[in-house]
Design a protein around this motif. Structure first.
Motif, mmCIF file in Angstrom:
data_model
loop_
_atom_site.group_PDB
_atom_site.id
_atom_site.type_symbol
_atom_site.label_atom_id
_atom_site.label_comp_id
_atom_site.label_asym_id
_atom_site.label_seq_id
_atom_site.Cartn_x
_atom_site.Cartn_y
_atom_site.Cartn_z
ATOM 1 N N TYR A 63 0.861 -1.181 0.000
ATOM 2 C CA TYR A 63 0.000 0.000 0.000
ATOM 3 C C TYR A 63 0.906 1.243 0.000
ATOM 4 N N GLN A 92 -2.743 5.513 -1.862
ATOM 5 C CA GLN A 92 -3.532 6.528 -1.141
ATOM 6 C C GLN A 92 -2.860 7.885 -1.346
ATOM 7 N N ARG A 97 -2.161 11.063 0.295
ATOM 8 C CA ARG A 97 -2.196 11.694 1.631
ATOM 9 C C ARG A 97 -1.473 13.021 1.497
ATOM 10 N N LYS A 148 -1.390 16.397 2.879
ATOM 11 C CA LYS A 148 -1.812 17.254 3.988
ATOM 12 C C LYS A 148 -1.604 18.738 3.694
ATOM 13 N N ASN A 164 -6.891 10.286 1.227
ATOM 14 C CA ASN A 164 -6.797 10.400 2.688
ATOM 15 C C ASN A 164 -7.693 11.538 3.181
ATOM 16 N N ASP A 165 -8.522 11.267 4.133
ATOM 17 C CA ASP A 165 -9.342 12.258 4.864
ATOM 18 C C ASP A 165 -10.441 12.939 4.039
ATOM 19 N N HIS A 221 -9.607 6.927 2.974
ATOM 20 C CA HIS A 221 -9.087 6.403 4.236
ATOM 21 C C HIS A 221 -9.286 7.464 5.318
ATOM 22 N N GLY A 279 -9.229 8.436 9.718
ATOM 23 C CA GLY A 279 -8.726 8.059 11.038
ATOM 24 C C GLY A 279 -9.767 8.335 12.105
ATOM 25 N N ASP A 317 -11.230 11.823 12.057
ATOM 26 C CA ASP A 317 -11.810 12.300 10.784
ATOM 27 C C ASP A 317 -13.310 12.025 10.781
ATOM 28 N N SER A 350 -8.284 3.919 10.315
ATOM 29 C CA SER A 350 -7.125 3.661 11.185
ATOM 30 C C SER A 350 -7.602 3.201 12.545
ATOM 31 N N LYS A 407 4.258 10.871 10.748
ATOM 32 C CA LYS A 407 3.027 11.323 11.422
ATOM 33 C C LYS A 407 3.394 11.714 12.860
ATOM 34 N N ILE A 420 0.940 -0.336 9.418
ATOM 35 C CA ILE A 420 1.544 0.943 9.004
ATOM 36 C C ILE A 420 2.394 1.506 10.133
HETATM 37 C C1 LIG Z 1 -3.473 2.677 5.420
HETATM 38 C C2 LIG Z 1 -3.490 3.794 6.392
HETATM 39 N N1 LIG Z 1 -3.529 3.512 7.676
HETATM 40 C C3 LIG Z 1 -3.536 4.523 8.591
HETATM 41 C C4 LIG Z 1 -3.533 5.831 8.177
HETATM 42 C C5 LIG Z 1 -3.616 6.976 9.150
HETATM 43 O O1 LIG Z 1 -4.847 7.685 9.038
HETATM 44 P P1 LIG Z 1 -5.201 8.808 10.115
HETATM 45 O O2 LIG Z 1 -5.159 8.184 11.450
HETATM 46 O O3 LIG Z 1 -6.422 9.478 9.709
HETATM 47 O O4 LIG Z 1 -3.993 9.792 9.984
HETATM 48 P P2 LIG Z 1 -3.625 10.691 8.735
HETATM 49 O O5 LIG Z 1 -3.068 9.821 7.686
HETATM 50 O O6 LIG Z 1 -4.844 11.383 8.289
HETATM 51 O O7 LIG Z 1 -2.601 11.620 9.271
HETATM 52 C C6 LIG Z 1 -3.486 6.068 6.815
HETATM 53 N N2 LIG Z 1 -3.448 7.303 6.325
HETATM 54 N N3 LIG Z 1 -3.464 5.037 5.938
#
Ligand SMILES: Cc1ncc(COP(=O)(O)OP(=O)(O)O)c(N)n1
Ligand SMILES: Cc1nc(C(=O)O)sc1CCOP(=O)(O)O
Ligand SMILES: [Mg+2]
Length: 546
Positions: free
Chosen positions: A338, A369, A371, A373, A401-402, A416, A418, A421, A440, A469, A494
């Motif tokens: 991934y 994904q 991601r 930010k 992501n988010d 995806h 967390g 979110d 997550s 992170k 992860i």
């Molecule tokens: C595959 C995967 N697993 C965990 C995360 C983390 O998501 P999250 O807790 O929302 O944190 P952020 O990525 O938004 O900082 C992920 N992105 N992907």
């Protein structure tokens, strides 16, 4: 069936029979006679070639409640972009309570309707529903021999979902002896499959396979035994058999009373997809996804007071946010490698998001994904749209992501989220059943909630400390093991995973653990493709060992 339509010149001229002339006594309502092909204006013929319209003819009964039968077939085909003509075999009086009356159309008049449509309208696929008498089945077979079409989809409607009988035992024999050998696919539900095979009991998937095989021996090219009414099953599992391979098609079991007409709709959708040029398996998959989505979007609608309501075939007109999924059905094995992007890292190495994604796919990433930010929304959306194209052409799912808004606008495969979110169940409401949702989770309770909320997988970490992170707690192998053992969903590990430790994660051999998700090990590197390739081979070796 043969795919060739007889050229118009070879078709018998359409003259109303004496009986028909008697039924149309007034000159103002006499049946229209098509002009001969030669007399048709040339520009019409050119237009017809330039804009073909996939055409399904449904041969079925009318449902006064409009949830099933001809009415469902027309709506299903319209929703999928096919034209649907209709030959009515019976008129039923029915509603959400059940079937109150059936009035079969005389065989000759069914024959006449068939001749009207098939001799003129370039039908691609014929779909059959309720055929109330052996005579009507015979008339249909004769018509199809005279006017061959590309495919024949037979939904052997025998008993309505309310339990009312819609065709008798002599019809059953004619179905088996005459219609099935002409069919490209037959789509019985459990009760119908059982009836077709002399009331055998079908209680398990293995029984469904045997039934599919036995029905296949009656002559159709493919069989789909539908398990929607299988007792005690959490998924809606259908068994497809093409004479060589059994394929189990799993779908969500949507909790709703609005299931009247699902069989008719499924068969019509298969017919529509075949008319549009799909292969049989693809048509069946698309049809199943359509029914699942329609049920999902109609689950709370209320029409009628009986136990079984209709559902909304045209749900997509009402839900502008919702787009049909990419038909990329979620496969837990996609979690193997991934790749999760990071705008800061890619900027540092001077590459665009698109180039980073292309390189990860080239190296063998199995899911991606975005991601991002720190990327502005406009730029993020443009990149997401470009990455959807890139990923779709490689068959790799792309998640966002988010940002549910970016996922919807780019028609990505999923999101995806967390624990801080948007809750997964709200994401599911917005995305519909066809998209992938990951959550997550760091504890068994969170994993249980993700499953209840309708997520497809969970991400579990940090397995190792990470700088990608901020303030991310490290769970270690024990934390990962606890969550994997408790999870009902597939898991991807992860956090701090790289070429040096990825093997040890997979060698844990934990239940549900399907792969690893990585950011810096791929994207905080000079050559993304090389790093991805080498991580993939480490994972493959580790899986062989464990
Ligand atoms: C595959 C995967 N697993 C965990 C995360 C983390 O998501 P999250 O807790 O929302 O944190 P952020 O990525 O938004 O900082 C992920 N992105 N992907
Ligand atoms: C995005 C993310 N989520 C985590 C979690 O534990 O849920 S750890 C993490 C960062 C993973 O980055 P790297 O592979 O560079 O360590
Ligand atoms: Mg998040």
């Amino acid at each position: 069936m043969a795919s060739v339509q007889p050229p118009p010149a070879l078709l018998a001229p359409h003259r109303p029979s004496t009986a028909a002339a008697l039924r149309f006594p007034s000159p103002t309502v006499s049946p229209r006679v098509s002009p001969s092909p030669a007399a048709r204006p040339r520009r019409l013929a050119v237009a017809a070639r330039a804009m073909p319209w996939p055409h399904v003819l449904t041969v079925a009964g009318s449902d006064s409640g409009a949830g099933a039968g001809i009415q469902a077939d027309i709506k299903a085909c319209a929703a999928l972009g096919a034209y649907c003509s209709s030959v009515i075999t019976a008129v039923t009086a029915q509603n959400t309570v059940g079937v109150q009356g059936v009035h079969a159309v005389p065989e000759e008049f069914v024959g006449e309707q068939l001749r009207s449509v098939l001799s003129d309208m370039s039908v691609d696929v014929v779909k059959t529903g309720m055929l109330p008498s052996a005579g009507i089945v015979k008339v249909l077979c004769e018509s199809l021999r005279k006017f061959p079409v590309k495919a024949l989809v037979v939904d052997p409607v025998m008993v309505s979902t309310s339990g009312d009988t819609l065709s008798g035992p002599s019809t059953l024999t004619t179905y088996r002896d005459e219609l099935f050998p002409m069919a490209d696919i037959v789509t019985p539900n459990i009760k119908e499959a059982s009836k077709l095979l002399g009331d055998v009991s079908l209680l398990t998937i293995s029984d469904m396979r045997s039934a599919a095989e036995s029905i296949f021996k009656l002559g159709p090219k493919n069989v789909l035994v539908k398990g929607g009414d299988m007792p005690d099953s959490t998924d809606a599992i259908d068994v497809f058999f093409d004479g060589k391979e059994f394929i189990e098609l799993r779908g969500l079991r949507i909790k709703t009373r609005n299931t009247h007409g699902t069989g008719c709709t499924l068969a019509s959708c298969i017919a529509a997809e075949l008319a549009k040029g799909a292969t049989m398996l693809r048509a069946v998959e698309a049809a199943k996804k359509f029914v699942e989505s329609a049920l999902y979007h109609s689950k709370d609608l209320v029409i009628g007071n009986g136990p079984q309501g209709p559902f909304d075939h045209l749900f997509s007109l009402k839900s502008p946010l919702y787009k049909m999924g990419s038909l990329h059905k979620f496969n837990p094995d996609d979690l193997f490698l991934y790749a999760v992007t990071d705008s800061g890292m890619n900027k540092k190495w001077g590459r665009s998001i698109e180039d980073a994604v292309k390189a990860a796919i080239e190296g063998g990433a199995t899911i991606v994904q975005l991601r991002e930010k720190d990327t502005e929304t406009r730029e993020f959306l443009e990149a997401a749209k470009a990455c959807v194209e890139i990923c779709r052409s490689s068959g790799v799912p792309l998640l966002i992501n988010d940002r549910v808004d970016v996922a919807l606008a780019s028609n990505a495969d999923g999101v995806h989220v967390g624990q801080s979110d948007m809750p997964a169940w709200e994401v599911r409401e917005l995305l519909g059943p066809g998209k992938i949702i990951g959550v997550s989770c760091k504890t068994p309770a969170q994993a249980e909630q993700a499953w209840k909320d309708g997520a497809d997988y969970i991400g579990c970490g940090g397995v190792f400390p990470t700088t990608t992170k901020a303030n991310n707690p490290t769970l270690g192998f024990e934390g990962l093991r606890t969550v994997c053992l408790a999870s009902k969903l597939p898991v991807v590990a992860i956090g701090g995973i790289n070429a040096g430790n990825a093997g040890s994660v997979m060698e844990l051999g934990l239940p549900n653990l399907k792969g690893v998700a990585v950011v810096s090990a791929l994207f905080n590197q000079e050559c993304v493709a090389t790093e991805t390739r080498s991580l993939r081979s480490i994972l493959m070796n580790a899986c062989c060992r464990s």
